[in-house]
Design an enzyme around this catalytic site. Structure first.
Site, PDB file in Angstrom:
ATOM      1  N   ARG A  16      -6.364   6.349 -24.576  1.00 35.95           N
ATOM      2  CA  ARG A  16      -7.056   5.235 -24.234  1.00 35.95           C
ATOM      3  C   ARG A  16      -8.042   4.623 -25.294  1.00 35.95           C
ATOM      4  NH1 ARG A  16     -11.777   6.745 -19.600  1.00 35.95           N
ATOM      5  NH2 ARG A  16     -12.908   8.269 -20.961  1.00 35.95           N
ATOM      6  N   GLU A  58     -18.076   1.950 -21.917  1.00 33.46           N
ATOM      7  CA  GLU A  58     -18.503   2.988 -22.594  1.00 33.46           C
ATOM      8  C   GLU A  58     -18.051   2.594 -24.318  1.00 33.46           C
ATOM      9  OE1 GLU A  58     -17.771   7.084 -21.618  1.00 33.46           O
ATOM     10  OE2 GLU A  58     -19.358   7.007 -19.973  1.00 33.46           O
ATOM     11  N   GLU A  86     -22.289   5.813 -13.889  1.00 35.99           N
ATOM     12  CA  GLU A  86     -21.444   6.996 -13.723  1.00 35.99           C
ATOM     13  C   GLU A  86     -22.268   8.302 -13.882  1.00 35.99           C
ATOM     14  OE1 GLU A  86     -18.351   7.419 -16.664  1.00 35.99           O
ATOM     15  OE2 GLU A  86     -17.683   5.142 -16.461  1.00 35.99           O
ATOM     16  N   TRP A 107     -13.598  17.327 -19.186  1.00 41.91           N
ATOM     17  CA  TRP A 107     -13.611  17.390 -20.621  1.00 41.91           C
ATOM     18  C   TRP A 107     -14.354  18.347 -21.285  1.00 41.91           C
ATOM     19  CZ3 TRP A 107     -18.512  16.085 -21.415  1.00 41.91           C
ATOM     20  CH2 TRP A 107     -19.040  15.327 -20.449  1.00 41.91           C
ATOM     21  N   HIS A 136     -10.952  16.296 -12.874  1.00 40.91           N
ATOM     22  CA  HIS A 136     -12.329  15.540 -12.708  1.00 40.91           C
ATOM     23  C   HIS A 136     -12.553  15.291 -11.372  1.00 40.91           C
ATOM     24  CE1 HIS A 136     -15.865  12.941 -13.601  1.00 40.91           C
ATOM     25  NE2 HIS A 136     -15.594  13.000 -14.766  1.00 40.91           N
TER      26      HIS A 136
HETATM   27  C1  GLA Z   1     -16.589   8.246 -19.276  1.00 37.69           C
HETATM   28  C2  GLA Z   1     -15.918   7.072 -18.747  1.00 37.69           C
HETATM   29  C3  GLA Z   1     -14.612   7.324 -17.203  1.00 37.69           C
HETATM   30  C4  GLA Z   1     -14.395   8.630 -17.347  1.00 37.69           C
HETATM   31  C5  GLA Z   1     -15.466   9.655 -17.301  1.00 37.69           C
HETATM   32  C6  GLA Z   1     -15.191  11.356 -17.229  1.00 37.69           C
HETATM   33  O1  GLA Z   1     -17.660   8.204 -18.474  1.00 37.69           O
HETATM   34  O2  GLA Z   1     -16.497   5.861 -18.789  1.00 37.69           O
HETATM   35  O3  GLA Z   1     -13.793   6.549 -17.500  1.00 37.69           O
HETATM   36  O4  GLA Z   1     -13.398   8.939 -18.278  1.00 37.69           O
HETATM   37  O5  GLA Z   1     -15.955   9.538 -18.498  1.00 37.69           O
HETATM   38  O6  GLA Z   1     -16.188  11.777 -17.281  1.00 37.69           O
END
Ligand code: GLA
Ligand code: GLA
Length: 671
Positions: free
Chosen positions: A115, A154, A312, A320, A363
């Protein structure tokens, strides 16, 4: 037209998560909304990674599914933080415009397939992304369920650095704006050194792999440019949203914590209508709740004390880290409410429904693979109930008498190569001081160096290597007002261009601290040196230096090694104020002993008298009163002093609150 409050459309505290309905068949959507209602969800982040679903081929749009999802959410009373859908370009875009792909320092092109395969400085991507943003704004900007814009996602997460030709071009432009002339750049970069003098801006490069250490100021400016170019991308998308929907608040999710190094969020924050942060605990860290507290306190500092939004975190494991642990019983609720205690007016997760396919299928989510007959779902519902009961907390603030300084520019500067020691991680060093206060039960703010410090009685600025006039003046003001200021080893060393403050260390702070150091004596890994501190035998690691007193007095001295008898910690009384220097890294108890001394000197009390190990206490207060948050991170029952109404249970608390192992409580204190 004025911008609405980010949470005007939600009652009480916000609750929800990233919602990715495009990953699921239509039949699931009704179930999603039903379950959201059951859990008390009132806000979801939508369409973050939806571009390829909305526009599978250039110019071919399928909006019907998103229209339908938005209607269902609206009918269910769920408000929407709508994304610009730009966080990941669709495959047709990278195929037709490979010149938007990012490039690593080593020249490797990063392709479609994961991505975020775009370069932040690409004019082509900027055009496509702003056009997509405009479509989203025009289509949904007046929808009654739209609470907040969520720009991209992000920004810079996977590609903190891009070294493409676009980046080289943008960096040169940034340097021309910063310095105006080549002379000024040559002076700032100290290019008389190693035959680096530039005769043309066209010869200036990003810090690419070089035979040996690249120019440190070039590296520092690259970090500044990188933060700025990411912000500029955000601002370009924001400008479109502002134009089309002037009343809708706008944010983007930051990654404030100990891990992020690519953006100066204190500099970005004023460009958002609410600071939103993403935070994930560190599986390997037995004190991960302390790192969480640090990140949340820094988020509040970046937000200048205003309430913020936790955009989040995770209900349980992530996918991860090297070993992804599930959260312990009670941990998810403690994590969530600790963010609230530290200023969050909303709690959201990545993500609503755990994915069935793709890289994030392991996740956790709010609705796990196991379905609703699961601990994770029960926790999700329980948290929703808690947050509803905590509605009175909304808008209240955290007041601290202690500030710990965290400086993004310093982060970039102090961690540069070719320094006296490589053995330092700035965020972890600052976290260690925060930890000492945490264990003393004292509430602290973590603030940028330019923050208004007038409300603090004690300010600690660890390892503040980069000390320009503005930083020094602001920190000196603490002592001049009769407060207590402390800084630590390898501080005050350079100016904004990374040029040494001459005349002895700690340069810019030497007079204030009443000391002078000629040479540093960093320690080898594992090496320790004895330090006598407050009559107690402590230890120093990582760093020592040969410090001479010039007005200060020695508070601690080395008890062995080559510096035996010389000062390790100094205190300089200046008027009613004090300026402290800590010349070595004091692990654990040494730091806490020193923190106790400073707290006593500044007259600061812990949140609760007699703090207990593993018990976290934070107070928020405002018009609705005073709210005491208490978390028990131990497995045994604890009792703490409190009087008022416990909001999660509605129980009366008179004098003492009993909390089971792992438990959380919020006492609305009697006035
Ligand atoms: C980031 C991204 C999310 C997801 C989370 C997983 O915060 O913004 O899309 O990938 O990590 O922890
Ligand atoms: C070598 C080089 C010098 C200098 C020193 C530093 O000797 O010739 O220019 O870089 O290393 O130790």
């Amino acid at each position: 037209m004025t911008v609405r409050g980010w949470n005007d459309l939600v009652d009480g505290l916000a609750y929800g998560g990233d919602y990715n309905p495009e990953q699921w068949p239509r039949e699931v959507w009704d179930d999603d909304v039903r379950l959201m209602r059951e859990a008390g969800v009132n806000l979801v982040s939508l369409a973050i990674f939806s571009w390829a679903t909305i526009e599978p081929l250039e110019g071919q749009f399928d909006w019907a599914w998103l229209d339908e999802v938005i209607e269902k959410l609206d009918a269910g009373g769920v408000r929407i933080a709508l994304a610009t859908a730009t966080a990941s370009p669709p495959p047709w875009l990278t195929a037709t415009h490979p010149e938007i792909l990012p490039v690593t320092r080593e020249g490797v092109v990063l392709h479609q397939g994961g991505r975020q395969a775009y370069r932040i400085s690409s004019p082509v991507y900027r055009e496509y992304a702003t056009a997509m943003t405009r479509r989203m704004a025009e289509r949904y900007g007046s929808h009654p369920a739209l609470a907040l814009w969520h720009v991209d996602n992000e920004i810079g997460c996977h590609i903190p650095d891009d070294f493409s030709p676009d980046a080289t071009e943008a960096f040169r432009g940034w340097l021309q704006r910063r310095y105006g002339t080549l002379e000024a750049l040559n002076e700032a970069w100290g290019t008389a050194f190693w035959s680096q003098r530039y005769g043309s801006f066209e010869h200036v490069l990003p810090p690419l792999p070089a035979p040996t250490f690249p120019n440190p100021t070039q590296q520092l400016d690259w970090r500044r440019y990188t933060s700025d170019v990411h912000k500029e991308y955000y601002l370009a998308l924001r400008a479109v949203l502002r134009e089309v929907t002037p009343e809708v608040p706008i944010t983007t999710n930051f990654m404030i914590g100990t891990g992020n190094r690519h953006a100066d969020y204190a500099d970005w924050a004023p460009e958002t209508d609410v600071v939103a942060n993403d935070h994930y605990t560190r599986s390997h860290d037995p004190e991960r709740h302390v790192e969480l507290a640090f990140a949340a306190d820094l988020t509040r500092g970046v937000a200048a004390g205003d309430p913020w939004l936790l955009m989040e975190h995770s209900t349980s494991a992530v996918n991860w880290q090297p070993r992804n642990r599930a959260k312990d019983p009670g941990e998810m609720v403690r994590n969530s409410l600790s963010h609230v205690a530290r200023g969050a007016d909303g709690v959201m997760f990545f993500q609503w429904r755990q994915s069935r396919a793709g890289a994030e299928k392991f996740h956790s989510g709010m609705v796990p693979h196991a379905g609703t007959d699961s601990a994770v779902w029960r926790n999700t519902v329980e948290l929703g109930e808690h947050l509803q009961r905590l509605a009175p907390v909304r808008g209240s603030r955290v007041a601290s008498s202690v500030a710990v300084v965290f400086d993004y520019t310093n982060l970039w500067a102090v961690e540069l190569d070719s320094h006296p020691t490589n053995d330092l991680s700035y965020p972890d060093l600052v976290l260690d001081w925060h930890r000492a206060f945490f264990h003393e039960g004292v509430q602290v703010d973590v603030v940028p160096p330019q923050a208004d410090l007038s409300g603090y009685d004690l300010v600690v600025a660890p390892n503040l290597y980069l000390a320009d006039d503005e930083r020094v003046a602001n920190l000196t003001g603490v002592v001049e007002r009769g407060g207590v200021f402390a800084t630590t080893w390898f501080s005050g060393i350079v100016d904004a261009h990374d040029h040494i403050h001459l005349g002895g260390h700690p340069g810019a702070f030497a007079d204030l601290l009443g000391i002078r150091t000629e040479e540093f004596c960093p320690l080898q890994q594992g090496e320790r040196v004895g330090v006598l501190l407050d009559g107690v035998d402590a230890e120093g690691v990582r760093w020592t230096e040969r410090t001479e007193l010039r007005g200060a007095s020695a508070h601690a001295t080395y008890t062995d090694g080559v510096l035996v008898g010389l000062p390790a910690v100094t205190d300089h009384a200046v008027g009613d104020g004090h300026a402290w220097y800590v010349g070595t890294d004091l692990p654990g108890e040494g730091k806490r002993a020193l923190v106790r001394t400073w707290l006593a000197q500044a007259g600061i009390e812990p949140v609760l008298a007699d703090p207990q190990p593993g018990v976290e206490a934070v107070r928020r207060s405002g018009e609705g009163g005073s709210f005491l948050f208490v978390f028990n991170h131990t497995r045994g029952e604890v009792r703490v002093p409190a009087t008022g109404t416990e909001l999660l249970t509605g129980a009366r608390v008179s004098g003492a609150l009993t909390l089971p192992g792992g438990g959380s409580a919020v006492v609305h204190e009697d006035a």
